[in-house]
Write a protein that holds these residues in place. Structure first.
Motif, PDB file in Angstrom:
ATOM      1  N   VAL A  21       0.837  -1.204   0.000  1.00 55.61           N
ATOM      2  CA  VAL A  21       0.000   0.000   0.000  1.00 55.61           C
ATOM      3  C   VAL A  21       0.866   1.246   0.000  1.00 55.61           C
ATOM      4  O   VAL A  21       1.669   1.452   0.915  1.00 55.61           O
ATOM      5  CB  VAL A  21      -0.946   0.023   1.218  1.00 55.61           C
ATOM      6  CG1 VAL A  21      -1.798   1.284   1.184  1.00 55.61           C
ATOM      7  CG2 VAL A  21      -1.822  -1.220   1.239  1.00 55.61           C
ATOM      8  N   GLU A  22       0.695   2.060  -1.030  1.00 51.65           N
ATOM      9  CA  GLU A  22       1.426   3.319  -1.124  1.00 51.65           C
ATOM     10  C   GLU A  22       0.541   4.477  -0.684  1.00 51.65           C
ATOM     11  O   GLU A  22      -0.653   4.485  -0.974  1.00 51.65           O
ATOM     12  CB  GLU A  22       1.886   3.602  -2.570  1.00 51.65           C
ATOM     13  CG  GLU A  22       2.685   2.517  -3.232  1.00 51.65           C
ATOM     14  CD  GLU A  22       1.855   1.685  -4.172  1.00 51.65           C
ATOM     15  OE1 GLU A  22       2.380   1.156  -5.155  1.00 51.65           O
ATOM     16  OE2 GLU A  22       0.625   1.568  -3.905  1.00 51.65           O
ATOM     17  N   THR A  23       1.125   5.437  -0.029  1.00 52.62           N
ATOM     18  CA  THR A  23       0.436   6.671   0.342  1.00 52.62           C
ATOM     19  C   THR A  23       1.403   7.836   0.192  1.00 52.62           C
ATOM     20  O   THR A  23       2.614   7.636   0.064  1.00 52.62           O
ATOM     21  CB  THR A  23      -0.070   6.631   1.795  1.00 52.62           C
ATOM     22  OG1 THR A  23       1.037   6.390   2.664  1.00 52.62           O
ATOM     23  CG2 THR A  23      -1.122   5.550   1.987  1.00 52.62           C
ATOM     24  N   GLY A  24       0.844   9.048   0.219  1.00 48.69           N
ATOM     25  CA  GLY A  24       1.678  10.231   0.256  1.00 48.69           C
ATOM     26  C   GLY A  24       1.704  11.065  -1.003  1.00 48.69           C
ATOM     27  O   GLY A  24       2.310  12.149  -1.025  1.00 48.69           O
ATOM     28  N   LEU A  42       6.646   9.784  -0.011  1.00 51.31           N
ATOM     29  CA  LEU A  42       5.793   8.635  -0.254  1.00 51.31           C
ATOM     30  C   LEU A  42       6.148   7.534   0.740  1.00 51.31           C
ATOM     31  O   LEU A  42       7.316   7.368   1.099  1.00 51.31           O
ATOM     32  CB  LEU A  42       5.978   8.112  -1.675  1.00 51.31           C
ATOM     33  CG  LEU A  42       5.781   9.117  -2.817  1.00 51.31           C
ATOM     34  CD1 LEU A  42       5.921   8.402  -4.158  1.00 51.31           C
ATOM     35  CD2 LEU A  42       4.465   9.828  -2.712  1.00 51.31           C
ATOM     36  N   SER A  43       5.132   6.786   1.149  1.00 52.87           N
ATOM     37  CA  SER A  43       5.334   5.646   2.033  1.00 52.87           C
ATOM     38  C   SER A  43       4.778   4.398   1.376  1.00 52.87           C
ATOM     39  O   SER A  43       3.772   4.449   0.668  1.00 52.87           O
ATOM     40  CB  SER A  43       4.624   5.868   3.365  1.00 52.87           C
ATOM     41  OG  SER A  43       5.133   6.999   4.039  1.00 52.87           O
ATOM     42  N   CYS A  44       5.427   3.302   1.646  1.00 55.32           N
ATOM     43  CA  CYS A  44       4.982   2.002   1.144  1.00 55.32           C
ATOM     44  C   CYS A  44       4.995   1.033   2.326  1.00 55.32           C
ATOM     45  O   CYS A  44       6.060   0.738   2.879  1.00 55.32           O
ATOM     46  CB  CYS A  44       5.906   1.524   0.044  1.00 55.32           C
ATOM     47  SG  CYS A  44       5.623  -0.187  -0.485  1.00 55.32           S
ATOM     48  N   THR A  93       8.019  -0.634   6.359  1.00 51.67           N
ATOM     49  CA  THR A  93       7.734   0.546   5.551  1.00 51.67           C
ATOM     50  C   THR A  93       8.980   1.022   4.811  1.00 51.67           C
ATOM     51  O   THR A  93      10.081   1.020   5.374  1.00 51.67           O
ATOM     52  CB  THR A  93       7.204   1.689   6.436  1.00 51.67           C
ATOM     53  OG1 THR A  93       6.028   1.254   7.118  1.00 51.67           O
ATOM     54  CG2 THR A  93       6.851   2.911   5.589  1.00 51.67           C
ATOM     55  N   TYR A 111      10.251   4.409   2.471  1.00 56.29           N
ATOM     56  CA  TYR A 111       9.930   5.793   2.185  1.00 56.29           C
ATOM     57  C   TYR A 111      10.669   6.270   0.935  1.00 56.29           C
ATOM     58  O   TYR A 111      11.788   5.828   0.658  1.00 56.29           O
ATOM     59  CB  TYR A 111      10.329   6.692   3.359  1.00 56.29           C
ATOM     60  CG  TYR A 111       9.717   6.283   4.667  1.00 56.29           C
ATOM     61  CD1 TYR A 111      10.433   5.527   5.594  1.00 56.29           C
ATOM     62  CD2 TYR A 111       8.411   6.644   4.992  1.00 56.29           C
ATOM     63  CE1 TYR A 111       9.883   5.145   6.800  1.00 56.29           C
ATOM     64  CE2 TYR A 111       7.847   6.272   6.194  1.00 56.29           C
ATOM     65  CZ  TYR A 111       8.583   5.512   7.092  1.00 56.29           C
ATOM     66  OH  TYR A 111       8.022   5.135   8.283  1.00 56.29           O
ATOM     67  N   GLN A 121      -1.079  -0.343  -5.491  1.00 59.67           N
ATOM     68  CA  GLN A 121      -2.059   0.217  -6.422  1.00 59.67           C
ATOM     69  C   GLN A 121      -1.593   1.536  -7.030  1.00 59.67           C
ATOM     70  O   GLN A 121      -2.197   2.031  -7.985  1.00 59.67           O
ATOM     71  CB  GLN A 121      -3.399   0.432  -5.684  1.00 59.67           C
ATOM     72  CG  GLN A 121      -3.484   1.697  -4.838  1.00 59.67           C
ATOM     73  CD  GLN A 121      -2.628   1.670  -3.574  1.00 59.67           C
ATOM     74  OE1 GLN A 121      -2.112   0.619  -3.190  1.00 59.67           O
ATOM     75  NE2 GLN A 121      -2.463   2.818  -2.928  1.00 59.67           N
ATOM     76  N   THR A 130       0.247   5.647  -6.334  1.00 61.01           N
ATOM     77  CA  THR A 130      -0.182   6.929  -5.785  1.00 61.01           C
ATOM     78  C   THR A 130       0.233   8.030  -6.759  1.00 61.01           C
ATOM     79  O   THR A 130       1.363   8.028  -7.269  1.00 61.01           O
ATOM     80  CB  THR A 130       0.413   7.170  -4.380  1.00 61.01           C
ATOM     81  OG1 THR A 130      -0.127   8.382  -3.821  1.00 61.01           O
ATOM     82  CG2 THR A 130       1.932   7.246  -4.389  1.00 61.01           C
TER      83      THR A 130
END
Length: 131
Positions: free
Chosen positions: A5-8, A20-22, A83, A85, A123, A125
């Motif tokens: 899951v990626e975010t940021g 970005l974080s994974c 995680t 980054y 997915q 980001t």
């Protein structure tokens, strides 16, 4: 079951920064876990191939960057938090893309370290850099 899951991602102006974080959870059928494997960040724009931007070995001792991001992007990992980054500074409009994290990749040590992607992708980001 492996989850990536990626975010940021987001919208920033030229010269701005994003992190970005994974987060990777689960293990492979062979029992391999996050801390056993290398990780890669890729990016893709519509109509083009997915390109490797940065990668990091399982221990974090080795990193590698695409020439286009050297000196601006930095990859790191926290094996306690599963995680990885990607710190992105001095962003340019050409950095605009969907960024994907690839987990459980293979790291080939040598004079020129090589990261080989696995089948485990997030997915993505979206990162958009406005001029």
């Amino acid at each position: 079951q492996v989850q990536v899951v990626e975010t940021g991602g987001g919208l920033v102006h030229t010269g701005g920064s994003l992190r970005l974080s994974c987060v990777v959870s689960g293990s492979t059928s062979s029992g391999s876990t996050f801390r056993d494997n290398a990780i890669g960040w890729y990016r893709q724009v519509p109509g083009k191939q997915r390109d490797l931007v940065a990668s990091i070995s399982s221990s974090g001792s080795r990193t590698k960057y695409a020439d286009s991001v050297k000196g601006r992007f930095s990859i790191s990992r926290d094996n306690r938090r599963n995680t990885v980054y990607l710190n992105m500074n001095s962003l340019k409009p050409e950095d605009t893309a969907v960024y994907y994290c690839n987990a459980f990749g293979r790291w080939a040590y040598g004079a020129s370290d090589v990261y080989t992607a696995s089948a485990y992708w997030g997915q993505g980001t979206q990162v958009t850099v406005s001029s």
